[in-house]
Every structure is written in structure tokens, then in C-alpha cells.
Design a protein around this motif. Structure first.
Motif, PDB file in Angstrom:
ATOM      1  N   LEU A  22       0.871  -1.186   0.000  1.00  0.00           N
ATOM      2  CA  LEU A  22       0.000   0.000   0.000  1.00  0.00           C
ATOM      3  C   LEU A  22       0.901   1.228   0.000  1.00  0.00           C
ATOM      4  O   LEU A  22       1.774   1.364   0.863  1.00  0.00           O
ATOM      5  CB  LEU A  22      -0.886   0.003   1.258  1.00  0.00           C
ATOM      6  CG  LEU A  22      -1.561   1.341   1.631  1.00  0.00           C
ATOM      7  CD1 LEU A  22      -2.512   1.821   0.548  1.00  0.00           C
ATOM      8  CD2 LEU A  22      -2.303   1.207   2.960  1.00  0.00           C
ATOM      9  N   ALA A  23       0.724   2.109  -1.002  1.00  0.00           N
ATOM     10  CA  ALA A  23       1.478   3.363  -1.047  1.00  0.00           C
ATOM     11  C   ALA A  23       0.555   4.500  -0.623  1.00  0.00           C
ATOM     12  O   ALA A  23      -0.430   4.799  -1.302  1.00  0.00           O
ATOM     13  CB  ALA A  23       2.020   3.605  -2.450  1.00  0.00           C
ATOM     14  N   LEU A  24       0.844   5.075   0.551  1.00  0.00           N
ATOM     15  CA  LEU A  24       0.068   6.219   1.047  1.00  0.00           C
ATOM     16  C   LEU A  24       0.794   7.483   0.603  1.00  0.00           C
ATOM     17  O   LEU A  24       1.818   7.861   1.182  1.00  0.00           O
ATOM     18  CB  LEU A  24      -0.042   6.170   2.573  1.00  0.00           C
ATOM     19  CG  LEU A  24      -0.887   5.031   3.149  1.00  0.00           C
ATOM     20  CD1 LEU A  24      -0.756   4.984   4.658  1.00  0.00           C
ATOM     21  CD2 LEU A  24      -2.360   5.180   2.761  1.00  0.00           C
ATOM     22  N   VAL A  25       0.309   8.084  -0.477  1.00  0.00           N
ATOM     23  CA  VAL A  25       1.057   9.193  -1.086  1.00  0.00           C
ATOM     24  C   VAL A  25       0.137  10.339  -1.494  1.00  0.00           C
ATOM     25  O   VAL A  25      -1.075  10.170  -1.629  1.00  0.00           O
ATOM     26  CB  VAL A  25       1.827   8.707  -2.341  1.00  0.00           C
ATOM     27  CG1 VAL A  25       2.923   7.743  -1.963  1.00  0.00           C
ATOM     28  CG2 VAL A  25       0.888   8.061  -3.359  1.00  0.00           C
ATOM     29  N   LYS A  37       2.328  11.811  -6.486  1.00  0.00           N
ATOM     30  CA  LYS A  37       3.191  10.618  -6.443  1.00  0.00           C
ATOM     31  C   LYS A  37       2.429   9.344  -6.831  1.00  0.00           C
ATOM     32  O   LYS A  37       3.014   8.260  -6.876  1.00  0.00           O
ATOM     33  CB  LYS A  37       3.756  10.432  -5.020  1.00  0.00           C
ATOM     34  CG  LYS A  37       4.746  11.503  -4.596  1.00  0.00           C
ATOM     35  CD  LYS A  37       6.136  11.148  -5.062  1.00  0.00           C
ATOM     36  CE  LYS A  37       7.179  12.119  -4.559  1.00  0.00           C
ATOM     37  NZ  LYS A  37       8.503  11.808  -5.090  1.00  0.00           N
ATOM     38  N   GLU A  38       1.132   9.464  -7.070  1.00  0.00           N
ATOM     39  CA  GLU A  38       0.319   8.267  -7.312  1.00  0.00           C
ATOM     40  C   GLU A  38       0.771   7.479  -8.534  1.00  0.00           C
ATOM     41  O   GLU A  38       0.890   6.257  -8.483  1.00  0.00           O
ATOM     42  CB  GLU A  38      -1.168   8.641  -7.442  1.00  0.00           C
ATOM     43  CG  GLU A  38      -1.791   8.987  -6.097  1.00  0.00           C
ATOM     44  CD  GLU A  38      -3.289   9.249  -6.189  1.00  0.00           C
ATOM     45  OE1 GLU A  38      -3.854   9.077  -7.290  1.00  0.00           O
ATOM     46  OE2 GLU A  38      -3.884   9.631  -5.164  1.00  0.00           O
ATOM     47  N   GLY A  64      -3.111   5.608  -2.740  1.00  0.00           N
ATOM     48  CA  GLY A  64      -4.075   6.641  -2.359  1.00  0.00           C
ATOM     49  C   GLY A  64      -3.680   7.217  -1.022  1.00  0.00           C
ATOM     50  O   GLY A  64      -2.550   7.039  -0.570  1.00  0.00           O
ATOM     51  N   LEU A  65      -4.636   7.894  -0.386  1.00  0.00           N
ATOM     52  CA  LEU A  65      -4.314   8.473   0.909  1.00  0.00           C
ATOM     53  C   LEU A  65      -5.508   8.439   1.852  1.00  0.00           C
ATOM     54  O   LEU A  65      -5.699   7.462   2.579  1.00  0.00           O
ATOM     55  CB  LEU A  65      -3.793   9.905   0.740  1.00  0.00           C
ATOM     56  CG  LEU A  65      -3.249  10.571   2.014  1.00  0.00           C
ATOM     57  CD1 LEU A  65      -2.186   9.726   2.688  1.00  0.00           C
ATOM     58  CD2 LEU A  65      -2.693  11.956   1.689  1.00  0.00           C
ATOM     59  N   GLU A  76      -8.805   6.010   6.195  1.00  0.00           N
ATOM     60  CA  GLU A  76     -10.139   5.738   6.758  1.00  0.00           C
ATOM     61  C   GLU A  76     -10.370   4.235   6.885  1.00  0.00           C
ATOM     62  O   GLU A  76     -10.873   3.745   7.904  1.00  0.00           O
ATOM     63  CB  GLU A  76     -11.209   6.379   5.840  1.00  0.00           C
ATOM     64  CG  GLU A  76     -12.597   6.493   6.467  1.00  0.00           C
ATOM     65  CD  GLU A  76     -12.633   7.283   7.784  1.00  0.00           C
ATOM     66  OE1 GLU A  76     -13.384   6.844   8.670  1.00  0.00           O
ATOM     67  OE2 GLU A  76     -11.914   8.296   7.924  1.00  0.00           O
ATOM     68  N   LYS A  77      -9.960   3.490   5.836  1.00  0.00           N
ATOM     69  CA  LYS A  77     -10.131   2.021   5.855  1.00  0.00           C
ATOM     70  C   LYS A  77      -9.328   1.390   6.995  1.00  0.00           C
ATOM     71  O   LYS A  77      -9.802   0.501   7.692  1.00  0.00           O
ATOM     72  CB  LYS A  77      -9.674   1.408   4.514  1.00  0.00           C
ATOM     73  CG  LYS A  77     -10.692   1.547   3.399  1.00  0.00           C
ATOM     74  CD  LYS A  77     -10.198   0.917   2.103  1.00  0.00           C
ATOM     75  CE  LYS A  77     -10.376  -0.585   2.116  1.00  0.00           C
ATOM     76  NZ  LYS A  77     -10.206  -1.188   0.784  1.00  0.00           N
TER      77      LYS A  77
END
Length: 228
Positions: free
Chosen positions: A75-78, A82-83, A95-96, A101-102
Motif C-alpha cells: 500500500l502506497a500512502l502518497v 506521487k500516485e 491513495g491516501l 479511513e479504511k
């Protein structure tokens, strides 16, 4: 719990009190793994450290030459800019806010989370969910970085992070039972060499106390720490 015939046969092939070389251990392991699925192969290395002391904590990363054999879900939290590069590097989820939230709602169906320094503040409140599962990104393991694409690609290629637990043991995957004995040996050597280089100066006496190799549901094989 009664042991099965196959478990009995496997145990009989491992000599008690024998310390095996890595060559012998990887060959024997393939012989005593009988699961119908492709079992994971792990090393458990007991170190002569006191992990309660900060100056004896052993934590790091290693890139296994042949990967882990497991498709790591990343999982890339960006931020939006940067997506695209995270997706191109092979991140499974990008995503971010929707993923934050998930996670807040209990979703942790990933193996590694990669993020950027600016986003770490948002992850702080999720520590009690991510921490116990070993999912909290950390600059020391290269999962908090501006070069998100590189971090994602390395995880996909077989980079793993390890940390000594409170009993002084490092547990790490080194491949799958379907790997050749040579590939398992080379992955094991890479991990052990990395661990050797990380010996804390505060650690006295024997550093590598014991090494055990096992696969899912197989007996453990004792590997001679002096030869590793």
C-alpha cells in the motif's frame, strides 16, 4: 495432538543434537517438507543481545537475492503527485485519505506500507492498529521516503525488514519450499551476513547463539552458527 505418519517420517530424518551446515540444512528441509501447498521457509536466529536496551536493538532490512517467493501486497500512502509513480512501480493499492479511513476501520490486508515523510503525522493515530501488525512505516527500513517508486520496487523484488523480538530472536522468511536448495542457501547467507554486520558494540560474548531453519509444519533443523 497426535502426529501424522508424514510428521513422524520428517522428524526421524532430522538428527537430534546435530548442527547442520547450510548446504545440508537446505537440502534436508526440502526432503522433510510435505505440505500440499508451497510452504514458506523461515530462519529463527537467536542473538546474544538484550533487546530491552536501546544500544542492543537489532533492526534492519535485507534484499534477498531470490526474493521471498511471496507476492508482497504493498500500500502506497502518497500525495496525488506521487500516485502514478507508485502505481508504475507495482504498488497494489495507491491513495491516501480513503485508505487512512479504511485502516481506521480495521483494514490491514497488506504486507508493507510505503509512505512519505509529510504523511507520517497522519499515521501516528493509527499506531495501535499498524504497530502490532508490523505495518508502521519506518525511515530506518526505507518505507518512509520521497523516492516512493524505489521503495515499492524493492519490496516487490524481495526486500524484507527484520527486528529482534523481546526474547532476542530474529524471525525472517527466506523463501518457499519450491525454491532450489541453492537459492534457499543464498537467501539465508544474505540474511546471516547482514545480521553479522549489525552486531551492536554493546553485545558481549557469543553473538549468534543458535540458528533454526524450518518450513510451514516441518520440524526445525539446527544450523551451525559457526559456519554461517
Amino acid at each position: 495432538m497426535a502426529i501424522t505418519k508424514k510428521q513422524k517420517e520428517s522428524r526421524a530424518k532430522v538428527e537430534k543434537n546435530k548442527l547442520y551446515t547450510l548446504d545440508e540444512a537446505t537440502t534436508l528441509l526440502k526432503d522433510i517438507t510435505y505440505t500440499k501447498f508451497d510452504a514458506s521457509v523461515d530462519l529463527a536466529v537467536r542473538l546474544g543481545v538484550d533487546p530491552r536496551k536501546a544500544n542492543q536493538m537489532v533492526r534492519g532490512v535485507v534484499s534477498l537475492p531470490h526474493g521471498t517467493g511471496k507476492d508482497m501486497k504493498v500500500l502506497a500512502l502518497v500525495t496525488p503527485d506521487k500516485e502514478e509513480e507508485a502505481k508504475a512501480a507495482g504498488a497494489d493499492y495507491v491513495g491516501l485519505d480513503e485508505y487512512l479511513e479504511k485502516i481506521k476501520n480495521g483494514w490491514t490486508d497488506v504486507d508493507v506500507i510505503v509512505t512519505m515523510p509529510a504523511i507520517m503525522g497522519k499515521l501516528g493515530p493509527l499506531g495501535r492498529i499498524l504497530g502490532p501488525r508490523g505495518l508502521m512505516p519506518n525511515p530506518k527500513t526505507g518505507t518512509v521516503t520521497m523516492d516512493v517508486a524505489k521503495a515499492v520496487a524493492e519490496v516487490k523484488a524481495g526486500k524484507i525488514d527484520f527486528k529482534v523480538d523481546k526474547t532476542g530472536i530474529v524471525h525472517a522468511p527466506i523463501g518457499k519450499a519450491s525454491f532450489t536448495a541453492d537459492k534457499l542457501k543464498e537467501n539465508a547467507m544474505e540474511l546471516l551476513t547482514t545480521l553479522n554486520k549489525m552486531k551492536p558494540t554493546a553485545s558481549k560474548g557469543i553473538y549468534m547463539r543458535s540458528i533454526y531453519m524450518s518450513s510451514t509444519m516441518s520440524p526445525s533443523i539446527a544450523v551451525d552458527p559457526k559456519l554461517s
